[in-house]
Design a protein around this motif. Structure first.
Motif, PDB file in Angstrom:
ATOM      1  N   SER A  28       6.362  40.738 -28.662  1.00 11.45           N
ATOM      2  CA  SER A  28       5.837  41.881 -27.920  1.00 11.45           C
ATOM      3  C   SER A  28       5.399  41.378 -26.532  1.00 11.45           C
ATOM      4  O   SER A  28       5.401  40.167 -26.281  1.00 11.45           O
ATOM      5  CB  SER A  28       4.647  42.440 -28.699  1.00 11.45           C
ATOM      6  OG  SER A  28       4.238  43.644 -28.132  1.00 11.45           O
ATOM      7  N   ASN A  29       5.055  42.281 -25.651  1.00  6.65           N
ATOM      8  CA  ASN A  29       4.536  41.835 -24.353  1.00  6.65           C
ATOM      9  C   ASN A  29       3.390  42.743 -23.941  1.00  6.65           C
ATOM     10  O   ASN A  29       3.271  43.858 -24.438  1.00  6.65           O
ATOM     11  CB  ASN A  29       5.650  41.814 -23.294  1.00  6.65           C
ATOM     12  CG  ASN A  29       6.134  43.187 -22.889  1.00  6.65           C
ATOM     13  OD1 ASN A  29       5.480  43.913 -22.127  1.00  6.65           O
ATOM     14  ND2 ASN A  29       7.293  43.599 -23.411  1.00  6.65           N
ATOM     15  N   THR A  52       4.525  37.646 -21.804  1.00  9.35           N
ATOM     16  CA  THR A  52       5.228  37.697 -23.082  1.00  9.35           C
ATOM     17  C   THR A  52       4.350  37.032 -24.131  1.00  9.35           C
ATOM     18  O   THR A  52       3.881  35.901 -23.927  1.00  9.35           O
ATOM     19  CB  THR A  52       6.572  36.948 -22.963  1.00  9.35           C
ATOM     20  OG1 THR A  52       7.279  37.513 -21.855  1.00  9.35           O
ATOM     21  CG2 THR A  52       7.400  37.081 -24.220  1.00  9.35           C
ATOM     22  N   SER A 130       9.295  44.806 -28.886  1.00  6.24           N
ATOM     23  CA  SER A 130       9.857  43.656 -29.608  1.00  6.24           C
ATOM     24  C   SER A 130      11.049  44.075 -30.466  1.00  6.24           C
ATOM     25  O   SER A 130      12.022  43.331 -30.597  1.00  6.24           O
ATOM     26  CB  SER A 130       8.776  42.998 -30.473  1.00  6.24           C
ATOM     27  OG  SER A 130       8.141  43.958 -31.287  1.00  6.24           O
ATOM     28  N   SER A 173      10.765  41.945 -22.946  1.00  6.87           N
ATOM     29  CA  SER A 173      10.458  41.137 -24.136  1.00  6.87           C
ATOM     30  C   SER A 173      11.542  40.125 -24.483  1.00  6.87           C
ATOM     31  O   SER A 173      11.515  39.550 -25.554  1.00  6.87           O
ATOM     32  CB  SER A 173      10.214  42.054 -25.349  1.00  6.87           C
ATOM     33  OG  SER A 173       8.835  42.294 -25.506  1.00  6.87           O
TER      34      SER A 173
END
Ligand code: DP6
Length: 353
Positions: A28-29, A52, A130, A173
């Motif tokens: 995920s970011n 990130t 993600s 991502s």
């Protein structure tokens, strides 16, 4: 820089492998300067910058069997944590339709996907980022088999491009530690079509923690997609875009010079501006909860007392992300557990380069 046309793909059926099995994963970011508002097909109104994450990931396995002739739509089944999910299926259908011209080989296969997250799905962590980045990586792995001569630069840009067509923030991502997505006149190589890696991080930002405090679990009342759409007619749209573009430059300066104070200031201003946009949309809405504001106020008090450089950001939800240098890990943990009594209600992740 690559153009959309560069990503269109032509092939002979004979080039396609009979079968393809792979596992892809993507993290995920968390955005520092937020992507908020779209134009065209999944293109951002403004440039965004993100970190990130490392531990919060989606892991997906794909198995593809070649068909005797291509189907007019992509044939697939998708299990998320062992179960079918009709809402995901609709999103995936849209995604496959959008990427058809760029990855036409996908229609020559019958696909089976199995996917899981390393974080609770209901936790409000952006799993679409993600999730679509992991899918894009797998699809591009098949493309790499067909076109091994493609350069790593092209491969990464196209992976981000494909991910973007699933979910905008997914474009960021596909790599790290810092990603920039969206054309910026002052930053070479930036594109609305895909995100690029930025790696001029100062030593002070080499390891950064993100503690995600779970204020509200479950599905949000207003989706990000709806929120983006409300930016089209937003009374503050132009001002929002110009401020975001300035903040991108300030953020990169802060990250390059190691300036936590400037970084933290922008981080918090961006989080509150994102929510201010929601509160001033038509119709207006509110995703913060009383608990969100309590945590922000306590954080401000704590920072004043201790001078620890810990700052917050928010996504399109009520959860609070605490961002701070890794060296303060134990102090922040103690504060959360003893003062805020949050105990285990947070996820600890980090950004590292
Ligand atoms: C507030 O990427 O989830 O998290 O493109 O419609 O899938 P879609 O939206 P999405 O929007 C993310 C918005 C945000 C800010 C950000 O991550 O930059």
């Amino acid at each position: 820089m690559f153009k959309t046309e560069d990503f269109i793909f032509h092939f002979n059926k004979e080039e396609l492998p009979e079968q393809f099995t792979t596992t892809g994963e993507a993290p995920s970011n968390i955005a520092i300067v937020k992507y908020w508002g779209k134009k065209g097909l999944q293109l951002p109104m403004n440039t965004s910058v993100s970190f990130t994450l490392t531990k919060s990931k989606t892991i997906t396995t794909a198995h593809a069997e070649k068909l005797s002739k291509p189907h007019d739509k992509v044939l697939f089944s998708f299990l998320f944590e062992g179960k079918e999910n009709p809402a995901f299926n609709k999103k995936l259908k849209d995604f496959f339709r959008r990427i058809e011209a760029y990855a036409p080989y996908i229609k020559h296969y019958k696909w089976h996907f199995e996917s899981r997250n390393t974080f609770p799905h209901s936790s409000g962590i952006a799993s679409s980022a993600s999730g679509f980045a992991a899918l894009a990586k797998m699809i591009m792995e098949l493309e790499q088999k067909i076109r091994p001569e493609n350069s790593p630069e092209f491969h990464l840009a196209k992976t981000s491009f494909i991910a973007r067509l699933g979910s905008g923030s997914a474009a960021r991502s596909v790599a790290g530690p810092v990603m920039i997505w969206g054309k910026h006149n002052k930053i070479k190589e930036t594109s609305d079509n895909y995100a690029i890696v930025w790696d001029n991080l100062h030593e002070n930002f080499k390891k950064v923690f993100d503690f995600i405090i779970l204020v509200e679990e479950g599905v949000k009342q207003v989706s990000s997609t709806t929120g983006h759409a409300l930016m089209q007619q937003h009374p503050f749209k132009e001002k929002r875009i110009s401020i975001a573009q300035q903040r991108v430059i300030q953020t990169l300066n802060a990250l390059e010079t190691g300036d936590w104070e400037l970084f933290g200031k922008i981080l918090e201003e961006e989080a509150l501006m994102l929510h201010a946009m929601m509160m001033t949309s038509n119709p207006c809405y509110l995703l913060m909860k009383p608990e969100t504001l309590k945590i922000i106020q306590s954080l401000w008090d704590y920072r004043k007392q201790t001078s620890i450089p810990v700052y917050f950001t928010l996504d399109a939800g009520a959860n609070v992300h605490l961002i701070f240098p890794a060296s303060y890990n134990n102090q922040i943990k103690d504060w959360l557990e003893s003062d805020l009594k949050l105990d285990k209600n947070y996820i600890s992740d980090y950004i590292s380069s």
